[in-house]
Design an enzyme around this catalytic site. Sequence first.
Site, PDB file in Angstrom:
ATOM      1  CB  CYS A  86      57.023  57.915   9.964  1.00  0.00           C
ATOM      2  SG  CYS A  86      58.394  58.798   9.186  1.00  0.00           S
ATOM      3  N   GLY A  87      57.959  59.610  13.033  1.00  0.00           N
ATOM      4  CA  GLY A  87      58.444  61.055  13.412  1.00  0.00           C
ATOM      5  C   GLY A  87      58.729  62.028  12.499  1.00  0.00           C
ATOM      6  CG  HIS A  88      61.520  61.105   8.893  1.00  0.00           C
ATOM      7  ND1 HIS A  88      61.287  59.894   8.853  1.00  0.00           N
ATOM      8  CD2 HIS A  88      61.577  61.672   7.462  1.00  0.00           C
ATOM      9  CE1 HIS A  88      61.358  59.473   7.537  1.00  0.00           C
ATOM     10  NE2 HIS A  88      61.322  60.443   6.819  1.00  0.00           N
ATOM     11  CG  ASP A 244      65.831  57.578  10.301  1.00  0.00           C
ATOM     12  OD1 ASP A 244      66.056  58.724   9.685  1.00  0.00           O
ATOM     13  OD2 ASP A 244      64.695  57.301  10.989  1.00  0.00           O
ATOM     14  N   GLY A 249      62.559  59.949  14.682  1.00  0.00           N
ATOM     15  CA  GLY A 249      61.419  60.614  15.291  1.00  0.00           C
ATOM     16  C   GLY A 249      60.796  59.600  16.279  1.00  0.00           C
TER      17      GLY A 249
END
Length: 321
Positions: A86-88, A244, A249
């Site tokens: 999970c980038g965010h 999303d 991300g």
Amino acid sequence: MLTTVDYHTAGEPFRIVTGGVPEIPGSTVLDRRTTAMAELDDVRRLLCNEPRGHADMYGCFLVPPDDQGARLGALFWHKDGFSTACGHGTIALGVHAVREGLVEAAPDGVTDVVVDVPSGRVQARVRLSGGRIEGVTFVNVPSFVIARDVPVAGLRADVSYGGAIYASVRAQDVGLRVEPRHVNALIEHARRIKAGLAGHPAARHPSDERLSGVYGVIYHEELPDLDGVRRQRNVTVFADGEVDRSPCGSGTAARMALLHDEEKVAGLVHESVVGSVFTARVREATDEGVIVEIDGMAYRTGRHTFELDPADPFPTGFTLR
């Protein structure tokens, strides 16, 4: 009783659980994910589902890192289970670690927050000026192309990995635009695409079966270049129809792997369906894949204490869609 601190990154929610969860056994974060899937799914549902959350909620359990080389470990979750990347969320964790004093941060300069997640070790490089956080750079695990031009649901998809596996499809190929008015239709197409790729060789991680499975479908469309940098708008539909709000991300890293492989694109301005922006670039190419850096920012939205009444007829909540 469970406590959380909530953020949004580029519009996408991220709920960090700070108290009330028992220790999750495991020798690594990836092992702890397996334990949490078996033993803490009711807690995930309680925090994620209505009435405490919603069908597009996202969050994480904080766990110890794999070793002293990282400051935090994180198990990411959404309405249907536990994700591998999970980038965010990593961007939000960087802001959280600095704001809550979990790491030492000078008032000016860059503070590196190293986080172990199921897909590997990532970084949130938090930039401060005068004690104020100005932005975060998410440094991802290696991203790479898995397969191209895969026939599925009457379409052709490119499949790549950015910490999770994504199928990329041009929005125009389903006759739609990356716009809020088309989100419901895009969700339905995404469900068919994911179902069509279930068990497909392109949905398998080359070295760890626990990272296999198409996590999301990325619809993308071209926009005019910005100061000579490639620019696209996307919406990622992940899990079972979850949308999303950010440019995604790990999905942005997966897109960069495709663009770098086909055109040696080194940078991307990536816009989301709500107009928020991540700026990505390839830091280096390795034998395992490209290392992608993504600039974004997270904002705290609240602190919460959640309770479960023993008489509650919906102890772990529900989702209406």
